[in-house]
Design a protein around this motif. Structure first.
Motif, PDB file in Angstrom:
ATOM      1  N   PRO A 111      34.377  62.956 -59.478  1.00  0.00           N
ATOM      2  CA  PRO A 111      35.409  62.138 -58.817  1.00  0.00           C
ATOM      3  C   PRO A 111      36.806  62.325 -59.412  1.00  0.00           C
ATOM      4  O   PRO A 111      37.804  62.144 -58.716  1.00  0.00           O
ATOM      5  CB  PRO A 111      34.922  60.706 -59.040  1.00  0.00           C
ATOM      6  CG  PRO A 111      33.471  60.820 -59.287  1.00  0.00           C
ATOM      7  CD  PRO A 111      33.258  62.134 -59.970  1.00  0.00           C
ATOM      8  N   THR A 113      38.189  64.998 -60.025  1.00  0.00           N
ATOM      9  CA  THR A 113      38.836  66.185 -59.467  1.00  0.00           C
ATOM     10  C   THR A 113      39.190  65.974 -57.999  1.00  0.00           C
ATOM     11  O   THR A 113      39.667  66.891 -57.351  1.00  0.00           O
ATOM     12  CB  THR A 113      37.926  67.418 -59.575  1.00  0.00           C
ATOM     13  OG1 THR A 113      36.787  67.218 -58.729  1.00  0.00           O
ATOM     14  CG2 THR A 113      37.444  67.625 -60.988  1.00  0.00           C
ATOM     15  N   VAL A 114      38.928  64.792 -57.479  1.00  0.00           N
ATOM     16  CA  VAL A 114      39.199  64.529 -56.064  1.00  0.00           C
ATOM     17  C   VAL A 114      40.538  63.815 -55.939  1.00  0.00           C
ATOM     18  O   VAL A 114      40.855  62.929 -56.743  1.00  0.00           O
ATOM     19  CB  VAL A 114      38.080  63.668 -55.449  1.00  0.00           C
ATOM     20  CG1 VAL A 114      38.344  63.421 -53.986  1.00  0.00           C
ATOM     21  CG2 VAL A 114      36.730  64.333 -55.653  1.00  0.00           C
ATOM     22  N   SER A 115      41.321  64.207 -54.941  1.00  0.00           N
ATOM     23  CA  SER A 115      42.619  63.580 -54.686  1.00  0.00           C
ATOM     24  C   SER A 115      42.485  62.069 -54.549  1.00  0.00           C
ATOM     25  O   SER A 115      41.558  61.566 -53.906  1.00  0.00           O
ATOM     26  CB  SER A 115      43.204  64.164 -53.407  1.00  0.00           C
ATOM     27  OG  SER A 115      44.141  63.282 -52.850  1.00  0.00           O
TER      28      SER A 115
END
Lengths: 302, 280
Positions: A111, A113-115
């Motif tokens: 998570p 690495t998620v925008s």
């Protein structure tokens, strides 16, 4: 190694110039601006009016700004407890001989690495959605209608919902640091303790926790910097909702906001926005220093 | 590795509960979003995802009507150019910091470290004024400059360790062959430091692809907008018109590139992250 001066300068100068132009100069200029009344972002220095500490006084007396400070302290405290509890739990589990450590570590970090925009939309439009959302469906299936009917994104709940959703996206990073810290403790300590007949709990409290003091200090400071500059989720999850506004977002609304929001009538100038930035930085420095006091540098080398 | 929290048989079984809880939650979250992104709004609201088959139109519509291709391209340009720019500026500086002793080197090192602690909120107002004066607002270049500049200190910090671990013999033999310092750096040192440069660039890729704050301030108009920013305005519009399939499809378009990169290099990311953080 020896290199002549012009080569050193050639290699080093671009980075140094960038530092001076992008970090040092703007920091000093922000500090200066915080003492002036500045009508617009594009105002020339000649149009600035010196007002001393008035910007700071106005902020302290603005109920909206004080509310934003309370919000950010809550995020720091509640989010901090949530993130550290889970991060530490997973860090300990992943050092306890479970299978597939690499897979689990990557999964828990995913998570991060998620925008933030994607995470916010998924939480807002799926997990917290009141008609087809995950929480509503699960609670309905379990027959817990009271819980199923909670409007997670209404005025009353959006602040806590935001902290939960944000924390989910931040646990992985702190888990990794704590995990690496635990892995760094030499195995001999535990072997010696085992020979002496120490129980796993004793080893955990007498070896693991004390030796993690330096890592705790680092992670707490990192968390304080992150929390005090909390901005993105106020914009992507809170969507201008006053219940989720933090000082950083308040500054953005005032200085860069395109107007049209309810709070625009409040007299505001760019200098006041600069003082918000200075206050956040000061608060970060003070709290980091306090954390350093609470967890003094480990004298023990290992 | 042994940590002293070694569990009994019962303990190790318990340890998997939180792990599987995280796994199940993640699978539900991302699995549901993928299915919803291929369903109609009615199916989403009636809990019958994919009831009428797969609707790719949610995706094609984003590129046709919302101009998402443009934003996708913008984000690729921002990310790739900035990643290259950061290495071009940071690598030579880190090379000097890691290998050469010169007067004031400690001072310069402290300087770069201090930049890591300066919050972006503190420098934004003057930066914006500078760009207004240079008449650079509203251009793709503005955000690239901001991304390169704000990431250089971390780049220097990260790469210094890689350069300082390269044996000196490489330069010595190069200079005996009559190669100048710039040529030595480009053709001998850089290739050796490649793993560090790649790891740094992966961090930068993920960071810039997902970046929000600077994008909001320096590139918030329809021609320069990043993918993540466009997602927000698309979601806002679709929530009003009730195109929920489109909302989740747009999420997937922003999510997938960073996810694919992460899948390929997660080991490297995790190793790189923990090395710096624990020493600090």
């Amino acid at each position: 190694m020896r290199l002549n001066k012009s080569i050193i300068a050639l290699f080093l100068l671009p980075a140094v110039i960038i530092y001076l132009a992008i970090f040092l100069y703007p920091t000093l200029r922000t500090l200066a601006m915080s003492f002036y009344d500045i009508p617009a972002l594009s105002s020339k220095v000649a149009e600035w009016k010196y007002v001393g500490l008035v910007n700071y006084e106005d902020l302290v007396h603005s109920s909206y700004f004080v509310g934003s400070m309370k919000n950010v302290l809550g995020i720091w405290l509640i989010g901090g407890v949530l993130i550290f509890a889970f991060a530490f739990l997973y860090a300990v589990i992943l050092t306890s001989k479970v299978r597939g450590v690499h897979f689990w570590r990557s999964l828990i970090f995913l998570p991060n690495t998620v925008s933030a925009v994607v995470l916010s939309v998924v939480w807002l439009q799926y997990v917290f959605n009141s008609s087809y959302g995950l929480l509503t469906s699960v609670f309905n299936r379990l027959g817990l209608t009271a819980l199923a009917n909670i409007q997670w994104t209404d005025n009353e709940h959006i602040y806590f919902s935001m902290i939960i959703a944000f924390s989910f996206g931040s646990i992985g990073y702190f888990m990794l640091i704590l995990n690496a810290g635990i892995n760094r403790i030499p195995g001999d300590y535990y072997e010696a303790a085992t020979l002496e007949g120490a129980s796993p709990w004793t080893k955990f409290f007498r070896i693991t926790l004390p030796l993690l003091r330096d890592v705790f200090r680092t992670t707490l400071v990192l968390w304080t910097i992150t929390a005090f500059n909390f901005f993105v989720w106020s914009a992507t999850f809170g969507l201008d909702d006053p219940h989720t506004v933090t000082p950083a977002f308040y500054m953005y609304q005032k200085v860069f906001g395109k107007g049209g929001n309810v709070y625009v009538e409040e007299a505001f100038n760019v200098g006041s926005g600069a003082s918000v930035g200075i206050l956040i930085t000061l608060a970060t420095l003070i709290v980091s220093a306090l954390i350093g006091r609470l967890f003094p540098k480990e004298r023990l080398e290992y | 590795m042994n940590t002293g929290t070694s569990k009994t048989t019962r303990g190790s079984w318990l340890a998997y509960i939180p792990l599987y809880a995280w796994l199940i939650f993640s699978v539900i979250l991302f699995g549901w979003v993928i299915l919803a992104s291929l369903s109609t709004t009615r199916e989403i609201f009636t809990n019958s995802l994919l009831g009428s088959g797969i609707h790719w139109s949610n995706y094609t519509g984003l590129f046709k009507d919302q101009g998402m291709g443009r934003y996708f391209l913008n984000s690729i340009v921002y990310t790739v150019v900035s990643c290259v720019g950061i290495v071009v500026v940071a690598a030579p500086a880190a090379y000097i910091m890691g290998r050469v002793r010169f007067r004031g080197s400690r001072w310069v090192g402290t300087m770069f470290m201090s930049a890591l602690a300066i919050p972006s909120i503190l420098i934004t107002i003057p930066l914006f004024s500078i760009f207004v004066e240079l008449k650079l607002t509203g251009s793709i270049i503005t955000l690239i400059i901001v991304y390169v500049c704000t990431n250089v200190p971390f780049g220097v910090f990260f790469l210094t360790g890689f350069f300082s671990s390269i044996p000196k013999e490489f330069e010595e033999s190069a200079s005996m062959d009559g190669s100048g310092p710039i040529k030595t750096f480009v053709s001998i040192i850089l290739p050796i430091a490649q793993p560090g440069i790649i790891t740094l660039s992966i961090f930068n890729f993920l960071g810039i692809w997902n970046e929000y704050f600077y994008a909001l301030i320096f590139a918030n108009d329809p021609s320069t907008r990043t993918l993540a920013l466009s997602l927000q305005s698309i979601v806002y519009g679709f929530a009003n018109t009730g195109n929920y399939g489109g909302i989740f499809a747009a999420c997937m378009i922003v999510f997938l590139p960073s996810f694919i990169v992460y899948m390929l290099v997660s080991k490297r990311i995790i190793a790189g992250l923990t090395v710096g953080a624990v020493k600090g």
